[in-house]
Design a protein around this motif. Structure first.
Motif, PDB file in Angstrom:
ATOM      1  N   PRO A 156     -50.340 -77.964  34.273  1.00 42.02           N
ATOM      2  CA  PRO A 156     -49.241 -77.822  33.313  1.00 42.02           C
ATOM      3  C   PRO A 156     -48.300 -76.658  33.627  1.00 42.02           C
ATOM      4  N   ALA A 157     -48.842 -75.514  34.066  1.00 47.71           N
ATOM      5  CA  ALA A 157     -47.978 -74.355  34.334  1.00 47.71           C
ATOM      6  C   ALA A 157     -47.082 -74.625  35.539  1.00 47.71           C
ATOM      7  N   GLU A 191     -49.773 -78.636  45.984  1.00 44.55           N
ATOM      8  CA  GLU A 191     -50.952 -78.894  45.151  1.00 44.55           C
ATOM      9  C   GLU A 191     -52.103 -79.359  46.045  1.00 44.55           C
ATOM     10  N   GLU A 192     -53.263 -78.760  45.784  1.00 38.07           N
ATOM     11  CA  GLU A 192     -54.430 -79.038  46.622  1.00 38.07           C
ATOM     12  C   GLU A 192     -54.928 -80.481  46.490  1.00 38.07           C
ATOM     13  N   GLN A 196     -56.489 -79.005  35.236  1.00 38.75           N
ATOM     14  CA  GLN A 196     -57.567 -79.252  34.263  1.00 38.75           C
ATOM     15  C   GLN A 196     -57.097 -80.195  33.166  1.00 38.75           C
ATOM     16  N   ASN A 198     -53.794 -80.444  20.347  1.00 36.35           N
ATOM     17  CA  ASN A 198     -53.035 -79.301  19.844  1.00 36.35           C
ATOM     18  C   ASN A 198     -51.752 -79.048  20.621  1.00 36.35           C
ATOM     19  N   VAL A 215     -53.120 -74.255  49.472  1.00 36.04           N
ATOM     20  CA  VAL A 215     -52.493 -73.031  49.964  1.00 36.04           C
ATOM     21  C   VAL A 215     -53.597 -72.029  50.301  1.00 36.04           C
ATOM     22  N   TRP A 235     -64.119 -75.042  37.207  1.00 33.17           N
ATOM     23  CA  TRP A 235     -65.306 -74.983  36.345  1.00 33.17           C
ATOM     24  C   TRP A 235     -66.387 -74.073  36.889  1.00 33.17           C
ATOM     25  N   GLN A 292     -64.454 -81.175  22.293  1.00 32.00           N
ATOM     26  CA  GLN A 292     -63.572 -82.347  22.423  1.00 32.00           C
ATOM     27  C   GLN A 292     -64.229 -83.435  23.255  1.00 32.00           C
ATOM     28  N   ASP A 333     -53.401 -70.391  33.453  1.00 30.92           N
ATOM     29  CA  ASP A 333     -54.778 -69.905  33.304  1.00 30.92           C
ATOM     30  C   ASP A 333     -55.196 -68.874  34.341  1.00 30.92           C
ATOM     31  N   ARG A 356     -54.705 -72.446  27.382  1.00 34.19           N
ATOM     32  CA  ARG A 356     -54.292 -73.629  26.618  1.00 34.19           C
ATOM     33  C   ARG A 356     -53.144 -74.290  27.361  1.00 34.19           C
ATOM     34  N   VAL A 357     -52.964 -75.584  27.128  1.00 39.98           N
ATOM     35  CA  VAL A 357     -51.892 -76.299  27.815  1.00 39.98           C
ATOM     36  C   VAL A 357     -50.536 -75.729  27.406  1.00 39.98           C
TER      37      VAL A 357
END
Ligand SMILES: Cc1cc2nc3c(=O)[nH]c(=O)nc-3n(C[C@H](O)[C@H](O)[C@H](O)COP(=O)(O)OP(=O)(O)OC[C@H]3O[C@@H](n4cnc5c(N)ncnc54)[C@H](O)[C@@H]3O)c2cc1C
Length: 586
Positions: free
Chosen positions: A254-255, A274-275, A281, A290, A324, A357, A401, A540, A548-549
């Motif tokens: 998201p970031a 992007e790997e 996540q 939310n 990267v 994780w 969740q 994150d 959070r997203v």
């Protein structure tokens, strides 16, 4: 979305009139029921049968008849305030007969916290709501189209872009399914020994000795595909010719995706590396409740897929399967090095590599990852758990969740918690939802100490830490959601990290010379700027981030604003940064 594309039969085929799925309306106000039936019929009548009743007893009888006849009900639209039976109770009973139908509460306009819809949504007693009176185009048609699109997606009916043939327990099959899910690519899965699986293998001229096999709708077929091949088959890019740009964004969660949207839309030549594939996540989160603007929640891969497309539409260069491995300041530019050796130079860099994780560290469990043991929960696994007993390890919101989502399909979900309470780490609303969900149990002071199974998880060994007793339990799957560690090991030593490996930014960057990675300039670092001038951190991976997203999205957008400030302020102050070039942390 157009209602016709939400209809379940694939490739635009129209179902025979009698077998069209049903939109069922119940309201004890006959005028409201009839008006709603008429309005729905006008727009959706070609693809759905719209039926209605004005009493709970008659409604349940009709729905029983439909269930006995094997008819499909897509939506159960129920007035919440019926004299004979509360709407949520009707929905519960109707849903027992039609478990795949989406449950919609029809409520008065009442935006108070006491509105019945608030509790019903929180406790998972309804999927959606809409208010009466309604406007046709803004409320009714738009919302019902969205509900139907979700219903069609859950049924996995419709056009499959790919057919995958493999062994369900196989790690490679699992990885393939996860990637397709994260890209939101509709696919059908067939076990290699099923009739359809054999037919597809034969049709492709293969002997089935190497699996999984991925067959695209146009018959383009790849056997045991690599990450690169999967991404290429989906239509995304794994290479880019640019070796100079304004901004490199590292990570497409998201970031990173938000940074790409803002940077590209504001005219900066932007490369995203992007790997794996986009989503991060969030892409593995089946339902995010939310995130602002989605009152009924949104799946993480849907949200990130849309953001990814938006970045692409603004002209960002999105490059997948590119890890990267290095970053250095050279001659006033920032040189980003990929694992394969390629380099791209940028004026500014945004690091949005998130977290990964934490592992349980039990060797036999680790060996079964992807074969009954999963870090995180992907949409692709949850339906497969129908009627099974599954376990979730973790005490945070992600674990809560995941447990609730799995409970929609599994027979029983047991949440294993090391500590003596959920309250310290899980939001109150999730704890309440768990307590109200009959097939979710919580075991406190319990650890997983071993796992058993051949190709696939079969049994777990649990230890009750209070009494120091162990027991074995049969388990169809174990989902591990115990938090993560930042993806920052590859960063050069010039970028200051905290003790946990999170990136220090802004006023947290140590400037007094006591840190080996000295901030090299007279000016203070900008917010989100790391100790390497012109390099920003978002999401994150950043120290003190919210995990959070929405906050990752906010960071991504803010980082681009700060990149502009960095560019506008001129880089002459920062020329010194060009002299800093150190090896990675290894
Ligand atoms: C199962 C689950 C449920 C969740 N539910 C919620 C929720 O309901 N609400 C909520 O607000 N938050 C939720 N979260 C948390 C939320 O998803 C994260 O806070 C958010 O995704 C962080 O975004 P990010 O972009 O910073 O990092 P990430 O999403 O972690 O993305 C980082 C990306 O960087 C890539 N990357 C890493 N290293 C490299 C490298 N060296 N080179 C190239 N690429 C790299 C990774 O592959 C990844 O795609 C959930 C998380 C999980 C796992």
């Amino acid at each position: 979305m157009d209602h016709a594309s939400a209809a379940p039969p694939g490739r635009g085929a129209r179902m025979p009139r009698a077998s069209r799925p049903v939109l069922f309306v119940i309201d004890d106000d006959a005028g409201v029921m009839q008006a709603l039936r008429d309005d729905l019929s006008r727009r959706f009548g070609e693809d759905f049968r719209v039926l209605g009743e004005t009493s709970a007893a008659a409604g349940l009888a009709t729905l029983r008849g439909l269930a006995d006849a094997g008819e499909t009900v897509a939506l159960l639209i129920t007035d919440h305030d019926m004299a004979e039976m509360p709407g949520v109770e009707f929905l519960a009973r109707a849903h027992d007969m039609h478990p795949l139908a989406k449950r919609v509460l029809l409520v008065e306009r009442d935006y108070s916290a006491r509105s019945p819809v608030v509790q019903a949504m929180m406790l998972g007693e309804a999927d959606y709501h809409f208010t009466k009176p309604w406007t046709l185009e803004q409320d009714l048609y738009r919302m019902v189209s969205e509900f139907l699109a979700e219903w069609a997606k859950d049924r996995q009916a419709g056009f499959e872009l790919f057919e995958v043939v493999g062994r369900p327990q196989d790690r490679r099959t699992h990885e393939l399914g996860e990637l397709l899910t994260r890209f939101n690519v509709p696919y059908g899965f067939h076990t290699a020994d099923s009739e359809q699986g054999r037919r597809l293998i034969e049709h492709s001229g293969l002997d089935g000795s190497r699996l999984p096999v991925m067959i695209r709708h146009d018959d383009y077929t790849v056997v045991d595909p690599t990450l690169d091949q999967i991404i290429t088959a989906i239509g995304a890019s794994t290479h880019d010719d640019l070796d100079e740009c304004d901004v490199v964004v590292i990570g497409a969660g998201p970031a990173g995706l938000t940074a790409a949207v803002y940077a590209a839309s504001e005219g900066l030549l932007t490369v995203v590396l992007e790997e794996t594939v986009s989503g991060g996540q969030a892409g593995s989160s089946p339902m995010i409740r939310n995130y602002p603007g989605f009152p009924h929640g949104v799946s993480g891969h849907e949200l990130t897929r849309r953001t990814c497309e938006q970045a692409w539409m603004f002209g960002a260069h999105l490059v997948f399967a590119q890890q990267v491995a290095g970053l250095e300041a050279r001659d006033g530019r920032h040189v980003v090095r990929m694992a394969g050796g390629r380099q791209v130079a940028a004026t500014a860099v945004i690091i949005a590599t998130g977290v990964t994780w934490r592992r349980l560290g039990v060797p036999r469990l680790e060996a079964l990852v992807g074969s009954g043991v999963f870090y995180g929960v992907a949409g692709s696994e949850t339906q497969a758990m129908a009627g099974r007993n599954v376990f979730v390890v973790g005490a945070g919101n992600s674990a809560g969740q995941a447990a609730l989502h799995l409970a929609r399909h599994a027979r029983e979900v047991t949440v294993l918690v090391r500590g003596d309470s959920l309250a310290r780490s899980m939001s109150e609303y999730l704890i309440r939802e768990i307590e109200a969900t009959a097939n979710v149990a919580v075991c406190l002071r319990t650890e997983v100490i071993d796992a058993h199974g051949g190709d696939y998880l079969d049994t777990l060994t649990l230890r009750d830490t209070r009494h120091d007793r162990s027991r074995q339990v049969p388990a169809a799957a174990l989902f591990v959601l115990i938090g993560g560690e930042p993806r920052t090991r590859w960063l050069p030593e010039t970028i200051q990290l905290d003790t946990g490996g999170y990136i220090l930014t802004g006023r947290d960057v140590v400037r007094d010379g006591s840190h080996p990675a000295r901030w090299p300039l007279d000016r203070a670092p900008l917010p989100l700027e790391t100790s390497m001038p012109g390099v920003f951190a978002a999401g994150d991976a950043r120290d003190r981030s919210m995990k959070r997203v929405a906050s990752a999205v906010g960071d991504g957008a803010a980082a681009v604003r700060l990149v502009h400030e960095y560019l506008e302020a001129g880089q002459e102050d920062d020329e010194d940064a060009g002299r800093i070039s150190r090896p990675g942390r290894g």
